[in-house]
Design a protein around this motif. Structure first.
Motif, mmCIF file in Angstrom:
data_model
loop_
_atom_site.group_PDB
_atom_site.id
_atom_site.type_symbol
_atom_site.label_atom_id
_atom_site.label_comp_id
_atom_site.label_asym_id
_atom_site.label_seq_id
_atom_site.Cartn_x
_atom_site.Cartn_y
_atom_site.Cartn_z
ATOM 1 N N ASP A 89 69.591 76.877 48.923
ATOM 2 C CA ASP A 89 69.616 76.187 50.218
ATOM 3 C C ASP A 89 71.010 75.659 50.535
ATOM 4 O O ASP A 89 71.472 75.736 51.669
ATOM 5 C CB ASP A 89 68.607 75.035 50.236
ATOM 6 N N SER A 90 71.687 75.137 49.530
ATOM 7 C CA SER A 90 73.044 74.626 49.719
ATOM 8 C C SER A 90 73.994 75.739 50.142
ATOM 9 O O SER A 90 74.783 75.572 51.070
ATOM 10 C CB SER A 90 73.533 73.965 48.428
ATOM 11 N N ILE A 91 73.899 76.874 49.485
ATOM 12 C CA ILE A 91 74.754 78.010 49.833
ATOM 13 C C ILE A 91 74.407 78.510 51.234
ATOM 14 O O ILE A 91 75.294 78.827 52.027
ATOM 15 C CB ILE A 91 74.625 79.137 48.783
ATOM 16 N N ASN A 92 73.118 78.559 51.555
ATOM 17 C CA ASN A 92 72.699 78.984 52.897
ATOM 18 C C ASN A 92 73.289 78.070 53.965
ATOM 19 O O ASN A 92 73.779 78.541 54.994
ATOM 20 C CB ASN A 92 71.178 78.998 53.007
ATOM 21 N N ARG A 93 73.241 76.750 53.733
ATOM 22 C CA ARG A 93 73.796 75.800 54.699
ATOM 23 C C ARG A 93 75.296 76.002 54.871
ATOM 24 O O ARG A 93 75.819 75.984 55.981
ATOM 25 C CB ARG A 93 73.496 74.365 54.274
ATOM 26 N N LYS A 94 76.002 76.210 53.749
ATOM 27 C CA LYS A 94 77.454 76.418 53.829
ATOM 28 C C LYS A 94 77.784 77.684 54.601
ATOM 29 O O LYS A 94 78.708 77.704 55.412
ATOM 30 C CB LYS A 94 78.051 76.475 52.427
ATOM 31 N N LEU A 95 77.024 78.752 54.362
ATOM 32 C CA LEU A 95 77.257 79.994 55.086
ATOM 33 C C LEU A 95 76.940 79.816 56.567
ATOM 34 O O LEU A 95 77.708 80.270 57.425
ATOM 35 C CB LEU A 95 76.426 81.130 54.496
ATOM 36 N N ASP A 96 75.844 79.142 56.877
ATOM 37 C CA ASP A 96 75.496 78.874 58.276
ATOM 38 C C ASP A 96 76.608 78.090 58.972
ATOM 39 O O ASP A 96 76.993 78.408 60.095
ATOM 40 C CB ASP A 96 74.176 78.108 58.382
ATOM 41 N N ASP A 97 77.114 77.059 58.294
ATOM 42 C CA ASP A 97 78.195 76.252 58.870
ATOM 43 C C ASP A 97 79.449 77.087 59.109
ATOM 44 O O ASP A 97 80.073 76.995 60.164
ATOM 45 C CB ASP A 97 78.539 75.068 57.957
ATOM 46 N N ALA A 98 79.797 77.905 58.140
ATOM 47 C CA ALA A 98 80.995 78.748 58.268
ATOM 48 C C ALA A 98 80.839 79.746 59.408
ATOM 49 O O ALA A 98 81.768 79.956 60.203
ATOM 50 C CB ALA A 98 81.281 79.466 56.951
#
Length: 108
Positions: A89-98
């Motif tokens: 979930d953390s990686i997904n959020r970072k990718l979404d933000d980027a």
């Protein structure tokens, strides 16, 4: 000798021809099945759309697992069976933000 031969692997219902030494075929098949499982899991969440984005997310997840395994294994690399809780979930959020920031730059 170690002459490469072609192996067909199926990832997300699509066949890919991959050249690899015959003695590494079993590992390639296992790796492809693991990647397929990861990509299917990401696709099934419904949060990630598009083959390229699913592939990037799977690559990030697997890279994270590999790094975690190497840190916990005193330098030995091994594939961890599952990522740490919340890591995906953390990686997904970072990718979404980027991706959001990239879109904003493209719009502006």
């Amino acid at each position: 000798m170690n002459q490469p031969h072609t192996v067909t692997v199926k990832i997300l219902d699509k066949d890919y021809q991959v050249a690899c030494p015959e003695e590494q075929e079993a590992e390639l098949v296992v790796s492809a099945k693991y990647l397929d499982k990861q990509m299917r899991s990401i696709r099934e969440t419904g949060k990630v759309i598009g083959l390229e984005r699913i592939a990037v997310m799977a690559a990030l997840n697997i890279s994270y697992e590999l790094l975690q395994a190497s840190e916990g294994g005193e330098g030995k690399l091994a594939i961890a069976p599952e990522p740490a809780p919340g890591a995906v979930d953390s990686i997904n959020r970072k990718l979404d933000d980027a991706l959001y920031q990239l879109r904003q730059l493209e719009i502006g």
